[in-house]
Design a protein around this motif. Sequence first.
Motif, PDB file in Angstrom:
ATOM      1  N   LYS A 115      -0.079  16.239 -13.219  1.00 55.43           N
ATOM      2  CA  LYS A 115       0.444  15.245 -12.156  1.00 55.43           C
ATOM      3  C   LYS A 115       1.934  14.883 -12.321  1.00 55.43           C
ATOM      4  O   LYS A 115       2.484  14.922 -11.368  1.00 55.43           O
ATOM      5  CB  LYS A 115      -0.323  13.847 -12.670  1.00 55.43           C
ATOM      6  CG  LYS A 115       0.175  12.657 -11.805  1.00 55.43           C
ATOM      7  CD  LYS A 115      -0.546  11.167 -12.125  1.00 55.43           C
ATOM      8  CE  LYS A 115       0.277  10.038 -11.438  1.00 55.43           C
ATOM      9  NZ  LYS A 115      -0.289   8.697 -11.871  1.00 55.43           N
ATOM     10  N   LEU A 123       3.476  17.642 -10.422  1.00 58.11           N
ATOM     11  CA  LEU A 123       3.506  17.496  -9.098  1.00 58.11           C
ATOM     12  C   LEU A 123       4.446  16.503  -8.590  1.00 58.11           C
ATOM     13  O   LEU A 123       5.039  16.835  -7.652  1.00 58.11           O
ATOM     14  CB  LEU A 123       1.951  16.988  -8.891  1.00 58.11           C
ATOM     15  CG  LEU A 123       1.616  16.792  -7.254  1.00 58.11           C
ATOM     16  CD1 LEU A 123       1.871  17.942  -6.488  1.00 58.11           C
ATOM     17  CD2 LEU A 123       0.294  16.187  -7.172  1.00 58.11           C
ATOM     18  N   ARG A 164       8.042  18.251  -8.649  1.00 60.17           N
ATOM     19  CA  ARG A 164       7.905  19.084  -7.483  1.00 60.17           C
ATOM     20  C   ARG A 164       7.911  18.347  -6.132  1.00 60.17           C
ATOM     21  O   ARG A 164       9.103  18.888  -5.124  1.00 60.17           O
ATOM     22  CB  ARG A 164       6.854  19.998  -7.335  1.00 60.17           C
ATOM     23  CG  ARG A 164       6.908  21.184  -8.755  1.00 60.17           C
ATOM     24  CD  ARG A 164       6.060  22.142  -8.675  1.00 60.17           C
ATOM     25  NE  ARG A 164       4.527  21.764  -8.783  1.00 60.17           N
ATOM     26  CZ  ARG A 164       3.308  21.914  -7.914  1.00 60.17           C
ATOM     27  NH1 ARG A 164       3.443  22.965  -7.113  1.00 60.17           N
ATOM     28  NH2 ARG A 164       2.328  21.338  -8.313  1.00 60.17           N
ATOM     29  N   ALA A 165       7.514  17.281  -6.027  1.00 63.24           N
ATOM     30  CA  ALA A 165       7.621  16.397  -4.729  1.00 63.24           C
ATOM     31  C   ALA A 165       9.028  15.877  -4.689  1.00 63.24           C
ATOM     32  O   ALA A 165       9.536  15.988  -3.674  1.00 63.24           O
ATOM     33  CB  ALA A 165       6.611  15.527  -4.772  1.00 63.24           C
ATOM     34  N   ASP A 187      11.877  16.435  -1.671  1.00 67.17           N
ATOM     35  CA  ASP A 187      12.549  15.456  -0.869  1.00 67.17           C
ATOM     36  C   ASP A 187      12.661  14.190  -1.391  1.00 67.17           C
ATOM     37  O   ASP A 187      11.481  13.405  -1.556  1.00 67.17           O
ATOM     38  CB  ASP A 187      11.622  15.364   0.665  1.00 67.17           C
ATOM     39  CG  ASP A 187      12.379  14.469   1.419  1.00 67.17           C
ATOM     40  OD1 ASP A 187      13.081  13.486   1.255  1.00 67.17           O
ATOM     41  OD2 ASP A 187      12.137  14.759   2.897  1.00 67.17           O
ATOM     42  N   GLU A 197      13.860  11.219  -0.755  1.00 69.81           N
ATOM     43  CA  GLU A 197      13.634   9.846   0.284  1.00 69.81           C
ATOM     44  C   GLU A 197      12.221   9.906   0.250  1.00 69.81           C
ATOM     45  O   GLU A 197      11.640   8.759   0.067  1.00 69.81           O
ATOM     46  CB  GLU A 197      14.597  10.108   1.255  1.00 69.81           C
ATOM     47  CG  GLU A 197      14.466   8.752   2.113  1.00 69.81           C
ATOM     48  CD  GLU A 197      15.395   8.589   3.238  1.00 69.81           C
ATOM     49  OE1 GLU A 197      16.460   7.833   3.239  1.00 69.81           O
ATOM     50  OE2 GLU A 197      14.898   9.345   4.180  1.00 69.81           O
ATOM     51  N   MET A 198      11.359  11.009   0.620  1.00 68.52           N
ATOM     52  CA  MET A 198      10.105  11.031   1.013  1.00 68.52           C
ATOM     53  C   MET A 198       9.276  10.649  -0.388  1.00 68.52           C
ATOM     54  O   MET A 198       8.196   9.911  -0.416  1.00 68.52           O
ATOM     55  CB  MET A 198       9.484  12.043   1.577  1.00 68.52           C
ATOM     56  CG  MET A 198       9.770  12.230   3.028  1.00 68.52           C
ATOM     57  SD  MET A 198       9.022  10.983   3.802  1.00 68.52           S
ATOM     58  CE  MET A 198      10.369  10.159   4.334  1.00 68.52           C
ATOM     59  N   ALA A 199       9.847  11.217  -1.698  1.00 65.32           N
ATOM     60  CA  ALA A 199       9.101  10.786  -2.936  1.00 65.32           C
ATOM     61  C   ALA A 199       9.176   9.274  -3.063  1.00 65.32           C
ATOM     62  O   ALA A 199       8.264   8.692  -3.360  1.00 65.32           O
ATOM     63  CB  ALA A 199      10.017  11.431  -3.971  1.00 65.32           C
ATOM     64  N   HIS A 200      10.316   8.634  -2.659  1.00 69.02           N
ATOM     65  CA  HIS A 200      10.220   7.130  -2.805  1.00 69.02           C
ATOM     66  C   HIS A 200       9.376   6.420  -1.798  1.00 69.02           C
ATOM     67  O   HIS A 200       8.786   5.460  -2.084  1.00 69.02           O
ATOM     68  CB  HIS A 200      11.657   6.789  -2.296  1.00 69.02           C
ATOM     69  CG  HIS A 200      12.887   6.582  -3.319  1.00 69.02           C
ATOM     70  ND1 HIS A 200      12.570   5.982  -4.516  1.00 69.02           N
ATOM     71  CD2 HIS A 200      13.910   6.940  -3.301  1.00 69.02           C
ATOM     72  CE1 HIS A 200      13.638   6.147  -5.231  1.00 69.02           C
ATOM     73  NE2 HIS A 200      14.721   6.648  -4.867  1.00 69.02           N
ATOM     74  N   ALA A 201       9.193   7.077  -0.679  1.00 67.31           N
ATOM     75  CA  ALA A 201       8.569   6.479   0.355  1.00 67.31           C
ATOM     76  C   ALA A 201       6.746   6.704   0.011  1.00 67.31           C
ATOM     77  O   ALA A 201       5.887   6.174   0.418  1.00 67.31           O
ATOM     78  CB  ALA A 201       8.545   7.008   1.591  1.00 67.31           C
ATOM     79  N   PHE A 202       6.443   7.612  -1.003  1.00 68.36           N
ATOM     80  CA  PHE A 202       5.191   7.803  -1.562  1.00 68.36           C
ATOM     81  C   PHE A 202       4.843   7.193  -2.823  1.00 68.36           C
ATOM     82  O   PHE A 202       4.089   7.507  -3.499  1.00 68.36           O
ATOM     83  CB  PHE A 202       4.733   9.103  -1.413  1.00 68.36           C
ATOM     84  CG  PHE A 202       4.196   9.684   0.064  1.00 68.36           C
ATOM     85  CD1 PHE A 202       2.953   9.133   0.518  1.00 68.36           C
ATOM     86  CD2 PHE A 202       5.320   9.713   1.087  1.00 68.36           C
ATOM     87  CE1 PHE A 202       2.866   9.383   1.870  1.00 68.36           C
ATOM     88  CE2 PHE A 202       4.930  10.207   2.126  1.00 68.36           C
ATOM     89  CZ  PHE A 202       3.578   9.830   2.703  1.00 68.36           C
ATOM     90  N   GLY A 203       5.849   6.276  -3.213  1.00 75.62           N
ATOM     91  CA  GLY A 203       5.679   5.407  -4.599  1.00 75.62           C
ATOM     92  C   GLY A 203       5.952   6.244  -5.706  1.00 75.62           C
ATOM     93  O   GLY A 203       5.563   5.678  -6.780  1.00 75.62           O
ATOM     94  N   ILE A 204       6.715   7.265  -5.711  1.00 74.71           N
ATOM     95  CA  ILE A 204       7.075   8.036  -7.028  1.00 74.71           C
ATOM     96  C   ILE A 204       8.332   7.388  -7.504  1.00 74.71           C
ATOM     97  O   ILE A 204       9.383   7.198  -6.744  1.00 74.71           O
ATOM     98  CB  ILE A 204       7.220   9.470  -6.682  1.00 74.71           C
ATOM     99  CG1 ILE A 204       6.099  10.156  -6.106  1.00 74.71           C
ATOM    100  CG2 ILE A 204       7.859  10.437  -7.604  1.00 74.71           C
ATOM    101  CD1 ILE A 204       6.259  11.605  -5.508  1.00 74.71           C
ATOM    102  N   PRO A 205       8.228   6.919  -8.864  1.00 75.22           N
ATOM    103  CA  PRO A 205       9.261   6.279  -9.351  1.00 75.22           C
ATOM    104  C   PRO A 205      10.643   7.355  -9.653  1.00 75.22           C
ATOM    105  O   PRO A 205      10.531   8.009 -10.762  1.00 75.22           O
ATOM    106  CB  PRO A 205       8.926   5.762 -10.680  1.00 75.22           C
ATOM    107  CG  PRO A 205       7.652   6.595 -10.901  1.00 75.22           C
ATOM    108  CD  PRO A 205       6.979   7.041  -9.675  1.00 75.22           C
ATOM    109  N   ARG A 229      12.740   7.335 -12.887  1.00 79.04           N
ATOM    110  CA  ARG A 229      12.084   7.971 -13.929  1.00 79.04           C
ATOM    111  C   ARG A 229      11.544   9.518 -14.054  1.00 79.04           C
ATOM    112  O   ARG A 229      11.914  10.014 -14.939  1.00 79.04           O
ATOM    113  CB  ARG A 229      10.576   7.093 -13.991  1.00 79.04           C
ATOM    114  CG  ARG A 229      10.200   6.888 -15.420  1.00 79.04           C
ATOM    115  CD  ARG A 229       8.906   6.148 -15.813  1.00 79.04           C
ATOM    116  NE  ARG A 229       9.109   4.810 -14.957  1.00 79.04           N
ATOM    117  CZ  ARG A 229       7.860   4.075 -14.385  1.00 79.04           C
ATOM    118  NH1 ARG A 229       6.783   4.532 -14.760  1.00 79.04           N
ATOM    119  NH2 ARG A 229       8.068   2.857 -13.678  1.00 79.04           N
TER     120      ARG A 229
END
Lengths: 308, 232
Positions: free
Chosen positions: A183, A186, A189-190, A194, A196-204, A207
């Motif tokens: 995880k 993943l 790599r996400a 991108d 900004e999109m990582a933020h938009a999908f809840g990725i901290p 961290r």
Amino acid sequence: MDFGPYLMLAIMEGALTAAVLALTASGLALVFGVMRVVNVAHGEFFMLGAVLAWWVSQLAGGSPVWGFLLALCVVPLLVGVLAAAVDMTILKRINYDPERTIVATIGILYILQQVTLMTYGPEARPVAPPFNTRVALPWFEMSNGALQLYWPWGLSITSYKLFVIGAACVVLLGLWALMTQTKLGLLMRATEQDREMAHAFGIPVQRVYAIAFGLGAGMAALAAVLIVPIQQAHYLMGGDPLLLSFIVVIIGGLGSLPGAILAALLIGLSDGIISVFFSPTLAKIFATLLVAFVLVFRPNGLWGTRNS
Amino acid sequence: MLKLETVSAGYGAAQVLRGVSFEAHPGQILCLVGRNGAGKSTTMKAIMGLLPLMEGRVLCDGAVLSDLPPHKVPALGVGYVPQGRRLFGALTVAENLAVGCLTFGKGNAALDEVLEVFPRLKERLAQRANTLSGGEQQMLAMGRAMCLRPKVLLLDEPTEGLQPSMVAAIRSAADHMRQQGAAVVLVEQRLDAITALADQVVMLENGHLRGTLTRSQLMTEDRGLLEAHLGV
């Protein structure tokens, strides 16, 4: 010695250089890939790994095996945590701005180097290898129309050098598994793709950046712990690994982990072979020329993608 | 459910949105319309916390989204399909969907539901996202957001540049989310889509709110007003 065994010896020395370089450069490639940060202090994390390995082995005392094993487990972790702290206290505050991170990591380079000089001193100090038996290597020759193995005089490698090559392969496989099968990999790599999109999908993202920076520095420290029984620990030893890592990362393709590993093999093996047959200086000239050609003819690197 | 209160936002010193307020309700589709540069995509980014607000606040179920760091906004049930899709291109279809599912531990149930809505994605799970066709990429972008099981779904021009069969699939998915009880905020330029889907229309012009229309108003006297606010 005949040409064949001589070439074999050069390849083994090159494989050792490639193994250590692959570890160091993959750390640099990881940091650039995920964070788009050019970490000029990467070589100093390597140096810190070597110096701390000397310290830990002295503290452990007794058998060199225990000191080495302790250093192998503890030092990459310590350096990784320090790097993560550097990320959170310095790089995060300048919002990972490309130009300012270069200046900031140059500052970190000098801080780490001078603090080491003040505490550890200017001496180069050896770390005893945990084991160091000489392993003779076989070669073959045609005799009476059939291949026959024989043991040429001088064709040998130490068991410790073989261990370093094997350990680097295991660690690189582990890094591959981390990036592709977990995880955390993943999410890294996400984030690399991108932010900004990582933020938009809840990725901290902050961290993830701290972990990537710590992991990259930890890889450099691990490479240093492995090589310090062969080279000595010294406060100025970070320059060469940094330069070679940049060469490897540019040739492999900025931010590409497989590219960094393949380029490390190319540079390490060519370094070994050219150094043995000609001179180490010629090997460095070759590596630098290769970078120049790659920058002119394939600016994205031999294995890089267009967006890298 | 989703409420914007006098929201102003922009890029650096350039202000784009100026005191915009509206409310999206569960089980309804709110269409956000306006000409190019009116501030539709900026509104979406402001809701997601991807742009800092200059003034005002954004609420979802009473929680103030604009006080949270951006990565905590999706955890409150806000899914986002950005303009231009912005997939994680080097990741496979399965990995793109997993990003949403893994982050919140929604697991296989959410994934199965998405693959039921977009069966074509099931055949492409091992394929890299950047090798899909435009329509398939849009399905993946929607599926990735649906993996969050959102209470609020933001769709920024999801049918732009797609062939009619793909447009139908995307509209059907938006309708599916409405039936599931989500509040859908849809940026749309096509009049036929707006009249077919919208329960409420919010019109923007140069960053200002120029008016709202209910479904009944939309079907009768104010259609001309709506046409005047559609993009070129």
